[in-house]
Scaffold this active site. Structure first.
Site, PDB file in Angstrom:
ATOM      1  CG  ASP A   1      51.681  53.499  48.577  1.00 24.20           C
ATOM      2  OD1 ASP A   1      51.396  52.381  48.468  1.00 24.20           O
ATOM      3  OD2 ASP A   1      52.509  54.017  48.483  1.00 24.20           O
TER       4      ASP A   1
ATOM      5  NE  ARG B   1      58.571  47.333  41.259  1.00 25.27           N
ATOM      6  CZ  ARG B   1      57.051  47.335  41.782  1.00 25.27           C
ATOM      7  NH1 ARG B   1      56.767  46.437  42.565  1.00 25.27           N
ATOM      8  NH2 ARG B   1      56.215  48.279  41.176  1.00 25.27           N
TER       9      ARG B   1
ATOM     10  CB  CYS C   1      49.538  52.469  43.928  1.00 21.46           C
ATOM     11  SG  CYS C   1      50.296  52.197  45.355  1.00 21.46           S
TER      12      CYS C   1
ATOM     13  NE  ARG D   1      51.261  50.216  36.795  1.00 17.78           N
ATOM     14  CZ  ARG D   1      52.108  49.564  37.749  1.00 17.78           C
ATOM     15  NH1 ARG D   1      51.714  49.309  38.965  1.00 17.78           N
ATOM     16  NH2 ARG D   1      53.335  49.212  37.365  1.00 17.78           N
TER      17      ARG D   1
ATOM     18  CG  HIS E   1      55.327  53.385  40.813  1.00 15.65           C
ATOM     19  ND1 HIS E   1      55.610  52.700  39.840  1.00 15.65           N
ATOM     20  CD2 HIS E   1      54.419  52.390  41.563  1.00 15.65           C
ATOM     21  CE1 HIS E   1      55.044  51.612  39.792  1.00 15.65           C
ATOM     22  NE2 HIS E   1      54.578  51.505  40.626  1.00 15.65           N
TER      23      HIS E   1
ATOM     24  CD  GLN F   1      49.773  52.461  40.521  1.00 12.63           C
ATOM     25  OE1 GLN F   1      50.354  51.287  40.361  1.00 12.63           O
ATOM     26  NE2 GLN F   1      48.557  52.513  40.069  1.00 12.63           N
TER      27      GLN F   1
HETATM   28  N1  NVA Z   1      55.105  52.771  48.195  1.00  9.45           N
HETATM   29  C1  NVA Z   1      54.893  51.470  47.727  1.00  9.45           C
HETATM   30  C2  NVA Z   1      54.367  51.448  46.369  1.00  9.45           C
HETATM   31  C3  NVA Z   1      54.071  49.993  46.093  1.00  9.45           C
HETATM   32  C4  NVA Z   1      53.614  49.916  44.559  1.00  9.45           C
HETATM   33  C5  NVA Z   1      56.246  50.718  47.914  1.00  9.45           C
HETATM   34  O1  NVA Z   1      57.371  51.464  47.337  1.00  9.45           O
HETATM   35  O2  NVA Z   1      56.401  49.594  48.345  1.00  9.45           O
HETATM   36  N1   CP Z   2      51.459  49.027  42.235  1.00 11.40           N
HETATM   37  C1   CP Z   2      52.118  48.326  42.081  1.00 11.40           C
HETATM   38  O1   CP Z   2      53.262  48.674  41.430  1.00 11.40           O
HETATM   39  O2   CP Z   2      52.170  47.041  42.429  1.00 11.40           O
HETATM   40  P1   CP Z   2      53.112  45.982  42.393  1.00 11.40           P
HETATM   41  O3   CP Z   2      54.117  46.220  43.491  1.00 11.40           O
HETATM   42  O4   CP Z   2      52.173  44.409  42.603  1.00 11.40           O
HETATM   43  O5   CP Z   2      53.796  45.905  41.016  1.00 11.40           O
END
Ligand code: NVA
Ligand code: CP
Length: 300
Positions: A219, A102, A259, A287, A129, A132
């Site tokens: 989101d 990540r 998400c 997930r 992502h 997800q």
């Molecule tokens: N768009 C959000 C998704 C989190 C799962 C982010 O990147 O923070």
């Molecule tokens: N939706 C998602 O990826 O959640 P986290 O940021 O908690 O991993």
């Protein structure tokens, strides 16, 4: 399939095969059947951003598959002090059977795959992502039976989620609409791809985009790494909220997915969120099953 770097790399058949295996793994877990298909395998999990769901679902998933997951934070790794990804990739490939990353730049996961010799799973970048969206597709199919004839509408920022959702939805034959403010559209190349390969609609008019939708998705307005843009984004996204008016424009039996984490009163009202909490938390649970399926496909 050697890696999961982005959904665009997978065929429709590969996605379906992951979803089918995810359904099987969910059934086995619910019925107390062991799922230790990755006995002795080791997954590294590199996190350069925060996480609740991704970290825990990968760690629990790997444990249930009979393997081990190592949580590796960039605050502790040499990568956080500037060790190049091409060196980290080659070192970790000597120890591990797979890695989940990540991070910010999509190039980092692509480079890891290029220089390393183990499967790489994208656990979220600024660009996409995919994990997800595999869970999202699993949840939609579970509730709607199939993807045939369905319309998904995404309300909000054309961010990593929007990028992956449009690819996933269109690959599965759904139509995809996005309501976003000017300047916050999804990736331009993906828009071109979506227009060529499916039924794609983009508008600043939220109700027009949500019309007759089967799945409403939203989101956060400010993603991880955009914290300093929060005030500017709150202004730009005012009106891009999933609320009763949006739900009235959608089909009566429309699902709502998010998400998570969610900001009630921003991208979604507390009322709509709670009315659809069952769907949203099934989505979060999925997930686990979807990622177990991905790890089996890549690491078995
Ligand atoms: N768009 C959000 C998704 C989190 C799962 C982010 O990147 O923070
Ligand atoms: N939706 C998602 O990826 O959640 P986290 O940021 O908690 O991993």
């Amino acid at each position: 399939m050697k890696h999961l770097l982005k959904l665009g790399d997978l065929s429709r058949e590969e996605i379906l095969s992951i979803l089918n295996l995810a359904d099987q793994l969910k059934y086995e877990r619910k019925n107390g059947i062991a799922t230790d298909y990755l006995k002795g395998k080791k997954l590294g999990m590199i996190f350069e951003k925060a996480s609740t769901r991704t970290r825990i679902s990968f760690e629990v998933g790997m444990t249930e598959l009979g393997g081990t997951a190592l949580f590796l934070s960039n605050r502790d790794l040499q990568i956080g002090r500037g060790e190049p990804v091409e060196d980290t990739a080659r070192v970790l490939s000597r120890f591990l059977d797979g890695v989940m990353i990540r991070t910010f730049a999509q190039k980092e996961v692509e480079d890891f795959a290029k220089y390393g010799s183990i499967p790489v799973i994208n656990g979220l970048t600024d660009y996409c992502h995919p994990c997800q969206v595999l869970a999202d597709l699993m949840t939609i199919r579970e509730r709607k039976g199939s993807f045939k004839g369905l319309k998904m509408c995404f309300v909000g920022d054309g961010n990593n989620m929007a990028n992956s959702l449009m690819v996933g939805a269109i690959k599965m034959g759904m139509s995809f609409a996005i309501a976003c403010p000017k300047g916050y559209e999804p990736d331009a190349d993906l828009i071109a791809w979506a227009k060529e390969n499916g039924d794609f609609f983009m508008s600043e008019d939220v109700l027009a985009a949500a019309k007759d939708a089967d799945v409403i998705y939203t989101d956060v307005w400010a993603s991880m790494g955009q914290e300093e843009e929060k005030a500017k984004r709150e202004k730009a996204f005012a009106g891009f909220q999933v609320n009763d008016a949006v739900m009235n424009a959608a089909k009566k039996d429309a699902m709502v997915l998010h998400c998570l984490p969610a900001h009630r009163g921003e991208e979604i009202t507390a009322e709509v969120f709670e009315a659809h909490a069952d769907e949203i938390f099934d989505e979060a649970e999925n997930r686990l099953h979807a990622q177990k399926a991905v790890m089996c496909k890549l690491m078995k």
